[in-house]
Design a protein around this motif. Structure first.
Motif, PDB file in Angstrom:
ATOM      1  N   LEU A 199     -10.572  -2.412  -2.878  1.00 47.82           N
ATOM      2  CA  LEU A 199     -11.297  -3.010  -4.004  1.00 47.82           C
ATOM      3  C   LEU A 199     -10.369  -3.467  -5.134  1.00 47.82           C
ATOM      4  N   PRO A 200      -9.340  -2.648  -5.519  1.00 52.35           N
ATOM      5  CA  PRO A 200      -8.404  -3.162  -6.544  1.00 52.35           C
ATOM      6  C   PRO A 200      -7.633  -4.392  -6.083  1.00 52.35           C
ATOM      7  N   ASN A 249       0.851  -1.189   0.000  1.00 55.83           N
ATOM      8  CA  ASN A 249       0.000   0.000   0.000  1.00 55.83           C
ATOM      9  C   ASN A 249       0.887   1.240   0.000  1.00 55.83           C
ATOM     10  N   ILE A 300      -1.424   1.235  -8.423  1.00 55.75           N
ATOM     11  CA  ILE A 300      -2.768   1.763  -8.199  1.00 55.75           C
ATOM     12  C   ILE A 300      -2.809   2.616  -6.943  1.00 55.75           C
ATOM     13  N   THR A 301      -2.248   2.106  -5.838  1.00 56.39           N
ATOM     14  CA  THR A 301      -2.278   2.865  -4.583  1.00 56.39           C
ATOM     15  C   THR A 301      -1.410   4.121  -4.669  1.00 56.39           C
ATOM     16  N   TYR A 350       1.248  -4.127  -9.666  1.00 59.75           N
ATOM     17  CA  TYR A 350       0.040  -3.467 -10.150  1.00 59.75           C
ATOM     18  C   TYR A 350      -0.724  -2.795  -9.005  1.00 59.75           C
ATOM     19  N   LEU A 351      -0.820  -3.486  -7.880  1.00 63.68           N
ATOM     20  CA  LEU A 351      -1.488  -2.883  -6.725  1.00 63.68           C
ATOM     21  C   LEU A 351      -0.691  -1.696  -6.202  1.00 63.68           C
ATOM     22  N   ARG A 379      -8.434  -8.172  -7.103  1.00 68.02           N
ATOM     23  CA  ARG A 379      -8.068  -8.815  -8.368  1.00 68.02           C
ATOM     24  C   ARG A 379      -6.595  -8.648  -8.739  1.00 68.02           C
ATOM     25  N   MET A 380      -5.850  -7.860  -7.978  1.00 65.42           N
ATOM     26  CA  MET A 380      -4.442  -7.660  -8.348  1.00 65.42           C
ATOM     27  C   MET A 380      -3.594  -7.540  -7.099  1.00 65.42           C
ATOM     28  N   LYS A 381      -2.301  -7.737  -7.278  1.00 66.68           N
ATOM     29  CA  LYS A 381      -1.347  -7.610  -6.184  1.00 66.68           C
ATOM     30  C   LYS A 381       0.003  -7.245  -6.766  1.00 66.68           C
TER      31      LYS A 381
END
Length: 328
Positions: free
Chosen positions: A108-109, A63, A121-122, A117-118, A112-114
């Motif tokens: 929520l993301p 995160n 996004i964060t 990619y996560l 489906r991803m980690k």
């Protein structure tokens, strides 16, 4: 063996309580006013670092929006301070709960991803909050929902028992300890067991009847709650916040220092908070550019990745265990 394990567990507990007691009683007395403020900030960011550690150690999720969530908690805390005449503790709780809800949305993301990619996004979310903070500014006592005063800011209320900087440092330490205990209780309970199964294998966890979606949301929400508490405490410590204090890049730095300190251990979060706030202050105090601390942090991160996956806290733990075996 059970008696020995129980004795070791009690020894660690007493050592932790002794460490907290020293911080609460001794530190505020022996340091000057400037370092009281620096240590207060370090203590506050310790709780946010523990939220990062919780996600990474339990679910392996990265995160990079934790500092942005701290800003959200601080923004709400300041708005409540000027909008309603509620006690500091109630404002702090409301700020933490709302920030936890936002943290849950960020989860929520993660459904489906980690991994990379996560993280991206964060990080994008953190950049979005940075733009929002710059556009709307932080409340400082003005009228209206945003509450931005053009001249002198309003008064930021502190708890009645912690109006001075020294008392507020003690107050922050106690609140942070309670936050860490809350997260530790989750780790020892059903959520912790579910998180452990999910980290090993989501498919096996689902086959065992674990609600993977629920427990991922749960972990993100708890991490967001800790960030919200940190933001509220930071607003009380500084009394005024600025958008420049919460750039997206700071989330990357705080995550890296959490890895250096050691995820999965409360002492690792303490080390991360110390590195994040105290080391740059020491550099400034001795006349060295604080940006040079980034070089040290980079070297420490490289060391942690290559030779110390459990961080500095893990190395200390291994050292104490070795000394204990030698004394037998």
């Amino acid at each position: 063996m059970d008696v020995i394990s129980h004795f070791r567990q009690e020894s660690r507990t007493y050592a932790a309580l002794g460490f907290v007691a020293i911080c609460v009683i001794v530190l505020p007395v022996v340091i000057d006013s400037i370092w009281v403020k620096v240590l207060t900030s370090a203590v506050i960011f310790t709780l946010a670092a523990y939220g990062i550690s919780l996600l990474y150690s339990q679910l392996g999720l990265v995160n990079l929006s934790q500092v942005a969530l701290i800003g959200v908690g601080g923004w709400i805390m300041l708005r409540l301070n000027y909008a309603v005449q509620l006690p500091f503790e109630l404002n702090l709780l409301v700020s933490a709960v709302i920030t936890a809800f936002i943290g849950m949305i960020l989860a929520l993301p993660a459904m489906r991803m980690k991994g990379l990619y996560l993280a991206l996004i964060t990080l994008m979310v953190a950049g979005g909050f940075q733009i929002i903070f710059s556009a709307i500014q932080f409340p400082n006592g003005g009228a209206g929902f945003l509450g931005v005063a053009l001249q002198s800011p309003g008064e930021m209320r502190r708890p009645l028992m912690a109006e001075s900087d020294t008392a507020y440092l003690r107050y922050s330490i106690i609140v942070v300890v309670l936050g860490v205990m809350l997260a530790a209780a989750h780790n020892r309970g059903r959520p912790g067991r579910a998180w452990a199964m999910i980290r090993k294998s989501e498919a096996n966890a689902m086959a065992a009847g674990v609600n993977v979606t629920l427990y991922k949301l749960w972990c993100f929400t708890l991490s967001g709650f800790l960030a919200g508490v940190s933001g509220g405490l930071l607003a009380g410590a500084l009394k005024i916040l600025d958008a420049k204090s919460f750039p997206a890049g700071e989330s990357i730095l705080l995550f890296a220092l959490t890895i250096v300190g050691g995820v999965g251990h409360w002492m690792g979060a303490v080390i991360a908070g110390f590195l994040y706030r105290v080391v740059p202050a020491i550099f400034n105090n001795i006349g060295i550019d604080a940006d040079l601390s980034l070089v040290i942090f980079g070297a420490a991160l490289l060391h942690a990745i290559m030779t110390a996956p459990n961080g500095i806290a893990g190395q200390f733990s291994s050292l104490f265990q070795s000394l204990g075996r030698q004394n037998k």
